[in-house]
Structure formats: structure tokens, C-alpha cells
Design a protein around this motif. Structure first.
Motif, PDB file in Angstrom:
ATOM      1  N   VAL A 183       0.874  -1.176   0.000  1.00  0.00           N
ATOM      2  CA  VAL A 183       0.000   0.000   0.000  1.00  0.00           C
ATOM      3  C   VAL A 183       0.912   1.226   0.000  1.00  0.00           C
ATOM      4  CG1 VAL A 183      -1.798   1.270   1.207  1.00  0.00           C
ATOM      5  CG2 VAL A 183      -1.813  -1.241   1.223  1.00  0.00           C
ATOM      6  N   LEU A 184       0.921   1.939  -1.106  1.00  0.00           N
ATOM      7  CA  LEU A 184       1.780   3.101  -1.289  1.00  0.00           C
ATOM      8  C   LEU A 184       0.936   4.353  -1.523  1.00  0.00           C
ATOM      9  CD1 LEU A 184       4.312   1.427  -3.761  1.00  0.00           C
ATOM     10  CD2 LEU A 184       4.596   1.709  -1.294  1.00  0.00           C
TER      11      LEU A 184
ATOM     12  N   GLU B 243      -6.108  -5.341   4.630  1.00  0.00           N
ATOM     13  CA  GLU B 243      -5.003  -4.397   4.645  1.00  0.00           C
ATOM     14  C   GLU B 243      -4.687  -3.986   6.077  1.00  0.00           C
ATOM     15  OE1 GLU B 243      -5.832  -1.090   2.072  1.00  0.00           O
ATOM     16  OE2 GLU B 243      -5.805  -2.322   0.251  1.00  0.00           O
ATOM     17  N   VAL B 244      -3.404  -3.856   6.371  1.00  0.00           N
ATOM     18  CA  VAL B 244      -2.968  -3.341   7.665  1.00  0.00           C
ATOM     19  C   VAL B 244      -2.106  -2.110   7.404  1.00  0.00           C
ATOM     20  CG1 VAL B 244      -3.047  -5.552   8.862  1.00  0.00           C
ATOM     21  CG2 VAL B 244      -0.941  -4.863   7.705  1.00  0.00           C
ATOM     22  N   SER B 245      -2.160  -1.155   8.308  1.00  0.00           N
ATOM     23  CA  SER B 245      -1.412   0.085   8.171  1.00  0.00           C
ATOM     24  C   SER B 245      -0.255   0.112   9.157  1.00  0.00           C
ATOM     25  CB  SER B 245      -2.318   1.292   8.423  1.00  0.00           C
ATOM     26  OG  SER B 245      -3.393   1.316   7.506  1.00  0.00           O
ATOM     27  N   PHE B 246       0.833   0.753   8.759  1.00  0.00           N
ATOM     28  CA  PHE B 246       1.957   0.951   9.653  1.00  0.00           C
ATOM     29  C   PHE B 246       2.764   2.153   9.152  1.00  0.00           C
ATOM     30  CE2 PHE B 246       2.691  -2.777   6.871  1.00  0.00           C
ATOM     31  CZ  PHE B 246       3.630  -2.235   5.989  1.00  0.00           C
ATOM     32  N   ARG B 247       3.655   2.631   9.993  1.00  0.00           N
ATOM     33  CA  ARG B 247       4.490   3.779   9.637  1.00  0.00           C
ATOM     34  C   ARG B 247       5.924   3.301   9.463  1.00  0.00           C
ATOM     35  NH1 ARG B 247       3.320   8.851  10.056  1.00  0.00           N
ATOM     36  NH2 ARG B 247       5.359   9.373  10.926  1.00  0.00           N
TER      37      ARG B 247
ATOM     38  N   GLY C 228       8.256   5.107   4.167  1.00  0.00           N
ATOM     39  CA  GLY C 228       8.177   3.893   3.366  1.00  0.00           C
ATOM     40  C   GLY C 228       6.742   3.541   3.030  1.00  0.00           C
ATOM     41  N   MET C 229       6.470   2.246   2.982  1.00  0.00           N
ATOM     42  CA  MET C 229       5.117   1.790   2.704  1.00  0.00           C
ATOM     43  C   MET C 229       4.144   2.297   3.757  1.00  0.00           C
ATOM     44  SD  MET C 229       5.307  -2.157   1.386  1.00  0.00           S
ATOM     45  CE  MET C 229       6.363  -2.720   2.715  1.00  0.00           C
TER      46      MET C 229
END
Length: 253
Positions: free
Chosen positions: A186-187, A208-212, A218-219
Motif C-alpha cells: 500500500v503506497l 489491509e494493515v497500516s503501519f508507519r 516507506g510503505m
């Protein structure tokens, strides 16, 4: 792309997301007595050293497996077995996860076009059905029976999103019962929408999972799309997967 090497991203949060889901799928599908055919379109080298220079350069593993809580996950046991054999800094790629979980009656075919990655994988898994060929062409040549296919290209070229989706549609048209797991990044550019548009007619289950990653440089997250997902298998979810729980503060997904 022949320039891509996964060692720089091994053990990162996207890897953990993908491998938790893959291990769940393999556990569910090998619980049935019938043989299983497992295949990958872009296999990589299969085993990674998290103390190596590649992971030191990107530090993605420090934001992934190093802070992951795998309590109760199938992957937890596989990781322990791999590290017992290869050392505490070893991290298994999907081919090694599958090799540890498949039974004698199951079949594995792994496609990898990069010469160095193919050579390393063939040495690691001799007799493991390792083929140096285009992953999409290779998988389409071996359809039939109960099957699970992992589609995991590099997405270094923007056309790869639509190409991956078109491949899955062609695969399911030829092999309607196959279970397919597709990973995608996920970009900010949002090109994964092209992939999901291709998979929507197949009734794909999307997670989908989100992260920093890298402080947000990055992604933005990791995505999985599954076609013919077996009943009762969840790809991830905050109620039963705590992989983003930081050891030293931070948010959970």
C-alpha cells in the motif's frame, strides 16, 4: 524485475502480515487428507539472515518481526523451528514456511527468475520443485487438483499491479477451485487499486494493515487479497492478530 532482492525487506511488517496469513492458510488446507499442490510465482531465496548487511541497511525487520507478537499464531512455531536449525537471526521466506508445513503427499513448485535468488533457493531446497522460469507461465503449466498459489511480485514497475490481477483471473479461469493469495504494498500512489479492480469479479477477500515504516517514509501498509479463501480462515484482524503491538510503546493496528 531481475534487480529486485527481497533480503532488504525480509522480516519487515509486510512480510509478517503476509507470512501469518500464509501459515494460517497452509494449516487449514493441510488439515484435509487430500494432497495439496503449493506454488509460488516469485519465490525468492527462501531464507534470510536478519543480521546481514541488507537488513541492516533498511532496518525493516526492526519494525516488523523484531516487535511482532505472534503468540498463538502458526507462524510462531514455524519460526522457532527454523531458528533452531539455522540460528537466532534466521527468518524464513514463504518457500521455507511451506516446506516446514507441507506433508510428504503434497507437492511444491517454486518459480524464481533471478539467477542468484534461484541458485540460493535450489541449494536450500534440493528436490523442492524449484524452477527458473517466468512465475506466471510456470504456475499455469502445473494446474489441477487441490491448490494454493502465492502471488508476490516486486511491484517495482507500475504495470505489475494490473499484470498480477490479469494473471490471477487467467489462473482461476483455468483452475476454478484453486486458492490464491496475492500480496501487494500500500503506497501513496495507490496503484494497488488496479490490482483490486481485476480481482473484484472473483469475489476476492481483501485485508489491509497500516503501519508507519521508516517513520512514514516507506510503505503505508500491506495488503492481501485471497480468492477462494477457505471457510473459517481469517487473513488478519485486530481481534486475533497483534503483530503491530510495539514492545516499547506505539500503536496497534
Amino acid at each position: 524485475m531481475l534487480s529486485y532482492q527481497h533480503a532488504y525487506h525480509a522480516g519487515g511488517p509486510a512480510d509478517v502480515h503476509k507470512h501469518v496469513a500464509l501459515a494460517r492458510l497452509l494449516a487449514a488446507m493441510t488439515a484435509a487428507p487430500a494432497p495439496l499442490r503449493y506454488m509460488e510465482t516469485h519465490a525468492g531465496r527462501g531464507l534470510y539472515d536478519l543480521a546481514g548487511p541488507e537488513t541492516a541497511k533498511t532496518r525493516e525487520a526492526a519494525e516488523g518481526i523484531a516487535v511482532a507478537d505472534l503468540s498463538g499464531e502458526v507462524l510462531e512455531g514455524v519460526l522457532a523451528e527454523v531458528r533452531a536449525g539455522f540460528g537466532p537471526d534466521a527468518y524464513p521466506g514463504s518457500p521455507v514456511i511451506a516446506a516446514h508445513m507441507l506433508r510428504d503427499r503434497d507437492e511444491m513448485r517454486l518459480m524464481e527468475l533471478h539467477p542468484a535468488e534461484h541458485a540460493a533457493l535450489a541449494e536450500l531446497l534440493p528436490g523442492g520443485g524449484v524452477e527458473r522460469r517466468d512465475g506466471y507461465e510456470g504456475v499455469l503449466a502445473h494446474t489441477g487438483g487441490r491448490g494454493l498459489v502465492l502471488v508476490d511480485p516486486s511491484y517495482e514497475v507500475k504495470t505489475e499491479y494490473a499484470e498480477a490481477g490479469a494473471f490471477v483471473r487467467a489462473l482461476v479461469a483455468r483452475w476454478p477451485e484453486v486458492v490464491v493469495l496475492v500480496w501487494y504494498p500500500v503506497l501513496r500512489a495507490g496503484r494497488h487499486a488496479e490490482l483490486l479492480a481485476e480481482l473484484e469479479p472473483l469475489g476476492a477477500v481483501v485485508d489491509e494493515v497500516s503501519f508507519r515504516l521508516k517513520g512514514g517514509a516507506g510503505m503505508l501498509g500491506s495488503g492481501l487479497a485471497a480468492v477462494n479463501l477457505p471457510e473459517g480462515v481469517r487473513l488478519s484482524g485486530p481481534s486475533d492478530l497483534r503483530i503491530w503491538t510495539k514492545k516499547k510503546g506505539g500503536a496497534t493496528a
